[in-house]
Design a protein around this motif. Structure first.
Motif, short mmCIF file in Angstrom:
data_model
loop_
_atom_site.label_atom_id
_atom_site.label_comp_id
_atom_site.label_asym_id
_atom_site.label_seq_id
_atom_site.Cartn_x
_atom_site.Cartn_y
_atom_site.Cartn_z
N LYS A 72 0.85 -1.20 0.00
CA LYS A 72 0.00 0.00 0.00
C LYS A 72 0.88 1.25 0.00
CE LYS A 72 -4.14 -0.87 2.83
NZ LYS A 72 -4.48 -0.82 4.22
N THR A 73 1.93 1.23 0.84
CA THR A 73 2.84 2.38 0.93
C THR A 73 3.54 2.60 -0.39
OG1 THR A 73 3.22 1.72 3.20
CG2 THR A 73 4.68 3.40 2.32
N VAL A 74 4.05 1.48 -0.98
CA VAL A 74 4.73 1.59 -2.26
C VAL A 74 3.76 2.17 -3.30
CG1 VAL A 74 5.82 0.28 -4.13
CG2 VAL A 74 6.38 -0.25 -1.76
N GLY A 75 2.54 1.64 -3.29
CA GLY A 75 1.54 2.09 -4.26
C GLY A 75 1.27 3.58 -4.14
N ILE A 76 1.03 4.02 -2.93
CA ILE A 76 0.68 5.44 -2.74
C ILE A 76 1.89 6.33 -3.03
CG2 ILE A 76 1.10 5.73 -0.25
CD1 ILE A 76 -1.66 7.10 -0.15
N THR A 77 3.09 5.80 -2.74
CA THR A 77 4.31 6.57 -3.03
C THR A 77 4.49 6.70 -4.55
OG1 THR A 77 5.28 5.74 -1.01
CG2 THR A 77 6.78 6.75 -2.55
N ILE A 78 4.25 5.59 -5.26
CA ILE A 78 4.37 5.65 -6.73
C ILE A 78 3.34 6.63 -7.29
CG2 ILE A 78 4.03 4.31 -8.87
CD1 ILE A 78 5.32 1.93 -7.42
N LEU A 79 2.14 6.56 -6.76
CA LEU A 79 1.09 7.48 -7.22
C LEU A 79 1.53 8.94 -6.98
CD1 LEU A 79 -1.89 7.51 -8.31
CD2 LEU A 79 -2.58 7.84 -5.93
N GLY A 80 2.05 9.16 -5.77
CA GLY A 80 2.56 10.50 -5.42
C GLY A 80 3.65 10.92 -6.37
N PHE A 81 4.52 9.97 -6.72
CA PHE A 81 5.63 10.27 -7.61
C PHE A 81 5.14 10.66 -9.01
CE2 PHE A 81 8.90 8.89 -10.65
CZ PHE A 81 9.95 9.70 -10.23
#
Lengths: 244, 555
Positions: free
Chosen positions: B261-270
């Protein structure tokens, strides 16, 4: 008068950046200091102004040694460094009044002098703005004004024409001539050989830390027995000294 | 991608090249010395962190709330990422000198943006690894955690700062996109930084207010339930919640899901960050570099401006003007003197009004102690050391002038006099901090007036000593070639010296406090005054005697 007596300086052991330099810049003289990049011009100027300590020798400014009596010697010259990016967050007027305080210039005189100099260099109307907002040329002008404010007898200018527009460059050259005419001294370094040729009473050429020529332009021509431009003579002198 | 890596390397080299100590000895020796000092500092700080962590974990274990420690650490990592990014992003993205040289190069916008982002991230990892990884490793050891915990822990510390950096950078870019519309660049830079701080503080305050809505029953339930207090740190930031969950959960599946979830939201943020950055970063950058410049005034010169001032006034005034008009210097050198004690006051008053924080009990405890006790005086002096170590005026007095620092060498003013003028702003700001702190101390503790005066005198003497010593450090190791003002106040090894000195001062205070024990406060303070007074005189004598040697590095 500036007397450079057998001055040497090394940054790296065994390699002299300035080697046994002896030179007198007399009163009433405009002296141009020439040389290729890295020849030792800036090092020499830094030693004259007390920025850099010399390893050997001494430098006297109107008889005061920069080594033994630095404060008195420093009162005798006005210096314009090669980079005019100074105190960019100060307003022009703040910089000049600060310089007036440094050189202890009385109130009535400072007002008159600031107005005279800044009007001559056409920056009077900019004095209420921060120096950061000035163009390179204007910064150069304000630094020159700051250096000349105390009416020093000796002017030491490191590449003073860089960035100046033709009118200001002309005005500065005129001021240098007037200053020398009044029996005072101008010592400046330059890369622009035409300026040296037209303005200087004498020139000194330094290469690899050694003074390879000192004299008038005519003496230079006589020495090399040819009717060439200063540019050609300069190249010949510096190349010759490289081969030696 | 190769270009991004190369650019990142160049930016990092540019920023941190001068972090090595230059001791006037050979570069290999200097490297060894600098590495040794870094190692000592690292061990010193790691020791403090371990000591504190051990005690906190131990305390939490007793009340079965040990997982709260994980939340605390991740919360701290988040906080530090946010604070660091506020100060660094605007400088790294917009105010570095190399921006002007970068623009004409055949580089794609995304390459520059990525390299700049990498620099921000790497700079943060250095400190985050120290305050994040060390305590969590200790936690793992003390609670006998398995391999899963350690793997998740490393991932959490790596992932935690990314999203805050991206979000704050987007905010910075949005604010800076107005740069080209403004005529007064300097003021805009300062206002932009302040707006950013206000927004961030506003957001955190509103989140903490939401927490305040929690009823007393819910609170009590949280405390009673084993590891229930972890809920306290949740709800501030999305990735914080996921990572806390991943680290506290015993199930591998939950940990993997939360990390994903963290990776996903970080990628989205990126993705959002890159999309916005590619659209607005360069517009803001160009606007900041070339737009308008400083505001021009056509105001005629007032006759007063020619005033024949005394040199000391004029010189100290010049130092203050440069500090105040430069947003980076103002924020990093001058404001901490006011902001840090004020933050303390706010904390104290919030604490007094808040029942949960236990601040009122603490104050009562202090009041119950003999207010004129020597220990309390030592605590105040120690706290002052902590506050004043953030005043970076003296430690950057020479470096702030950059290549222009040679000015002090060719004007006909004695160097020693100039040194004194240069440290005066540090001494003055030190006094401001002392007055604010003593004011708060007086409000809480009602100290006798003579104690207060003696405390003020002793603290001022220590402030003068600190100012002189830090100037000597800057004279011996000036950082004159910098690419942005930010480099002087952040990417500068010298800044460890105020911390070091404060630690030494605190150690001296502790030793004296133990040694003098229950001595009379006045005698104790006079001993402090004499000790630090003598040290100040020695430092001043050194400065005066070595004035010419000390400026050798300024060329």
């Amino acid at each position: 008068m500036i007397e450079i007596k057998n001055v040497s300086k090394s940054y790296i052991k065994g390699k002299k950046s300035v080697d046994s330099l002896t030179l007198d810049i007399k009163n009433g003289e405009i002296f141009g200091f020439l040389g290729p990049n890295g020849a030792g011009k800036t090092t020499t100027i830094r030693m004259i102004t007390g920025i850099l300590n010399m390893d050997e020798g001494d430098i006297l400014i109107d008889g005061k040694s920069i080594k033994q009596n630095p404060l008195e010697a420093k009162k005798n010259f006005g210096f314009v460094p090669d980079s005019p990016d100074m105190f960019l967050k100060l307003k022009g007027i703040e910089y000049l009044t600060f310089m007036a305080d440094v050189y202890d210039i009385p109130k009535d005189k400072r007002k008159e002098k600031i107005e005279e100099l800044t009007k001559k260099f056409e920056i009077y109307n900019e004095l209420n703005n921060e120096i950061q907002s000035y163009s390179h040329g204007m910064r150069q002008k304000i630094v020159i004004c700051g250096a000349l404010l105390s009416e020093p007898k000796n002017w030491i200018l490191d590449e003073p024409m860089t960035g100046l527009d033709p009118k200001s460059s002309f005005d500065l050259k005129e001021m240098m001539r007037e200053h020398a005419k009044a029996g005072k001294t101008v010592f400046f370094s330059t890369h622009v050989l035409e300026v040296a040729e037209k303005l200087c009473d004498r020139v000194g050429i330094i290469n690899k830390g050694k003074l390879v020529f000192v004299g008038t332009f005519d003496e230079m021509k006589q020495k090399f027995k040819e009717e060439a431009s200063l540019e050609k003579l300069f190249l010949e002198i510096t190349e010759k000294s490289e081969n030696n | 991608m190769k270009k991004v890596v190369e650019l990142t390397k160049i930016f990092l080299k540019n920023s941190f090249a001068d972090m090595n100590m230059k001791m006037g000895i050979s570069s290999t020796k200097s490297k060894i010395v600098s590495n040794l000092i870094y190692a000592i500092l690292l061990v010193y700080f790691a020791g403090i962190i371990l000591f504190l962590s051990y005690n906190i974990i131990d305390g939490l274990k007793i009340i079965h709330q040990e997982t709260t420690f994980i939340g605390m650490i991740l919360f701290m990592v988040l906080g530090i990422s946010v604070i660091q990014t506020i100060f660094s992003s605007i400088n790294i993205l917009y105010f570095t000198k190399d921006n002007e040289y970068l623009l004409p190069l055949p580089l794609k916008p995304y390459q520059i943006i990525l390299a700049r982002t990498n620099v921000m991230l790497i700079a943060e990892y250095v400190i985050i690894f120290l305050i994040g990884l060390i305590p969590l490793i200790l936690y793992g050891i003390l609670t006998g955690a398995g391999v899963l915990f350690y793997i998740t822990m490393v991932l959490a510390v790596i992932l935690m700062p990314i999203l805050p950096i991206l979000l704050i950078s987007i905010l910075v870019m949005l604010i800076m996109s107005f740069a080209r519309l403004t005529k007064n660049k300097n003021k805009f830079q300062l206002i932009a930084s302040l707006i950013l701080i206000v927004i961030i503080i506003g957001v955190s305050l509103s989140t903490s207010n939401m927490k305040d809505d929690m009823s007393n029953e819910e609170m009590a339930q949280m405390v009673v339930q084993a590891n229930g207090m972890i809920e306290l740190v949740k709800g501030y930031f999305p990735t914080l919640d996921y990572l806390v969950e991943a680290l506290t959960s015993n199930s591998i599946t939950t940990a993997i899901i939360e990390i994903l979830k963290t990776v996903g939201i970080t990628i989205l943020g990126f993705i959002i960050y890159m999309a916005i950055a590619q659209k607005i970063y360069f517009k803001g950058l160009v606007g900041n570099l070339f737009g308008g410049g400083a505001k021009k005034s056509n105001k005629k010169i007032n006759q007063k401006e020619y005033t024949d001032g005394k040199l000391y006034k004029s010189y100290i005034g010049k130092e203050f003007k440069i500090l105040i008009r430069n947003p980076v210097f103002l924020m990093q050198c001058l404001l901490p003197a006011i902001l840090i004690p004020i933050l303390m006051i706010v904390m104290v008053f919030i604490g007094i009004n808040s029942e949960e924080a236990g601040m009122d009990q603490l104050i009562q405890e202090l009041n119950n102690m003999q207010t004129n006790s020597f220990i309390i005086i030592c605590i105040i002096l120690g706290v002052l050391q902590f506050f004043t170590m953030f005043i970076y005026i003296s430690i950057t007095a020479i470096s702030r002038d950059g290549e222009n620092a040679v000015f002090i060498k060719y004007i006909p003013v004695p160097l020693y006099k100039q040194f004194i003028y240069k440290i005066m702003p540090n001494i003055i700001m030190n006094i401001v901090t002392i007055i604010i702190t003593l004011g708060v101390a007086q409000y809480i503790l009602h100290l006798p007036i003579i104690t207060l005066i003696l405390l003020f005198v002793v603290a001022t003497i220590i402030g003068i000593l600190q100012s002189i010593l830090m100037l000597i450090v800057d004279l011996k190791r000036p950082k004159l070639n910098w690419d942005s003002e930010y480099a002087v106040v952040k990417q500068n090894f010298n800044l460890v010296f105020p911390v070091l000195l404060s630690m030494i001062n605190i150690a001296i205070i502790i030793v004296l406090a133990i040694w003098l024990g229950n001595t009379n406060v006045y005698i104790g303070l006079i001993i402090f005054g004499i000790l630090f007074g003598v040290l100040t005189l020695i430092a001043n004598r050194y400065l005066k005697k070595n004035q010419y040697n000390l400026v050798e590095k300024i060329i």
